[in-house]
Design an enzyme around this catalytic site. Structure first.
Site, PDB file in Angstrom:
ATOM      1  N   ASP A   7      12.153  51.295  54.794  1.00 31.33           N
ATOM      2  CA  ASP A   7      12.703  51.029  56.123  1.00 31.33           C
ATOM      3  C   ASP A   7      13.241  49.598  56.144  1.00 31.33           C
ATOM      4  O   ASP A   7      12.601  48.671  55.633  1.00 31.33           O
ATOM      5  CB  ASP A   7      11.602  51.200  57.178  1.00 31.33           C
ATOM      6  CG  ASP A   7      12.136  51.097  58.589  1.00 31.33           C
ATOM      7  OD1 ASP A   7      12.568  52.126  59.134  1.00 31.33           O
ATOM      8  OD2 ASP A   7      12.113  49.985  59.163  1.00 31.33           O
ATOM      9  N   GLU A  22      17.179  53.719  60.287  1.00 27.93           N
ATOM     10  CA  GLU A  22      17.259  52.807  59.146  1.00 27.93           C
ATOM     11  C   GLU A  22      16.210  53.141  58.100  1.00 27.93           C
ATOM     12  O   GLU A  22      15.848  52.299  57.279  1.00 27.93           O
ATOM     13  CB  GLU A  22      17.106  51.355  59.614  1.00 27.93           C
ATOM     14  CG  GLU A  22      15.780  51.008  60.234  1.00 27.93           C
ATOM     15  CD  GLU A  22      15.710  51.251  61.736  1.00 27.93           C
ATOM     16  OE1 GLU A  22      14.873  50.595  62.385  1.00 27.93           O
ATOM     17  OE2 GLU A  22      16.471  52.086  62.264  1.00 27.93           O
ATOM     18  N   ASP A  37      26.015  49.574  60.991  1.00 32.65           N
ATOM     19  CA  ASP A  37      26.438  50.787  60.283  1.00 32.65           C
ATOM     20  C   ASP A  37      26.931  50.438  58.881  1.00 32.65           C
ATOM     21  O   ASP A  37      26.631  51.152  57.908  1.00 32.65           O
ATOM     22  CB  ASP A  37      27.557  51.492  61.055  1.00 32.65           C
ATOM     23  CG  ASP A  37      27.053  52.171  62.323  1.00 32.65           C
ATOM     24  OD1 ASP A  37      25.826  52.298  62.484  1.00 32.65           O
ATOM     25  OD2 ASP A  37      27.899  52.565  63.151  1.00 32.65           O
TER      26      ASP A  37
END
Length: 226
Positions: free
Chosen positions: A86, A138, A103
């Site tokens: 993560d 994420e 992004d």
């Protein structure tokens, strides 16, 4: 629906529609349209298994792949490891740099995670057999077939170091001055005996890495014999 989906849908419609003015369609044209239809169907099937942002396999594919790999490992008595990772302080990066930058970071991370021996520009490279997916947000996961816990831990720490060293755009805005990831590692059969148990063990280990200070690898505790 994105542009690629629309184009493929249009091709499917074209491939099955005959000209109204044509009484007889030449056999060669029928074969060509049939080929186009098969190719369009195959690409649509692939798109359904891919994450729209990163191009990695998506959560649906991950679940199917885990089922298959767990079954294969149990059948042949082979080890199987799972890595969960993560991005640390991702909300901070999004807030300071904007969602388009966030992004772009996730796309770049996807490229790093899927780099293999065929991508010499990346220092740390995985194996073609590694299965990399975007789990959600994420969070990413890597299925490592035929890999015991020790080997998976080495691979995970290489990934951690690779991410921390990579010159992501505006990485200096992060609390540690770099983009980092927290990683959890779990292995079959040492840490879990079924798919759900292995996923939970890897996820719990990743959360433990967060609690321990981030930018580190934590290994799931061995399961207790029953």
């Amino acid at each position: 629906m994105n542009t690629k989906h629309l184009l493929l849908s249009s091709l499917l419609c074209f491939a099955v529609t005959l000209p109204a003015s044509a009484q007889v369609v030449p056999e060669r044209e029928v074969e060509e349209r049939t080929k186009q239809l098969r190719e369009a169907n195959a690409e649509l099937e692939q798109l359904a298994l891919r994450d729209g942002l990163t191009g990695l396999y998506n959560h649906r594919f991950f679940q199917d792949a885990m089922t298959q790999e767990m079954s294969r490992a149990a059948r042949y008595g082979n080890p199987l490891s799972l890595v969960f990772l993560d991005v640390d302080h991702f909300k901070n990066y999004n807030d300071l740099c904007g969602h388009p930058a966030g992004d772009a970071l996730l796309r770049e991370l996807g490229k790093l995670l899927t780099a293999t021996q065929d991508a010499p520009e990346f220092r740390f490279r995985g194996r073609a057999s590694d299965i990399v997916s975007r789990y959600g947000g994420e969070e990413f996961c890597i299925i490592l077939p035929m890999t015991e816990g020790a080997g998976a831990t080495i691979r995970a720490d290489r990934v951690r170091e690779m991410v921390a060293l990579h010159p992501f755009v505006r990485r200096e805005v992060q609390p540690s001055g770099v983009i980092s990831v927290s990683i959890g590692v779990a292995s079959y059969p040492k840490d879990a005996l079924d798919k759900a148990g292995l996923i939970k063990a890897a996820d719990d280990a990743m959360l433990a890495a967060k609690r321990a200070g981030r930018n580190r690898v934590m290994v799931a505790p061995e399961r207790t014999a029953t």
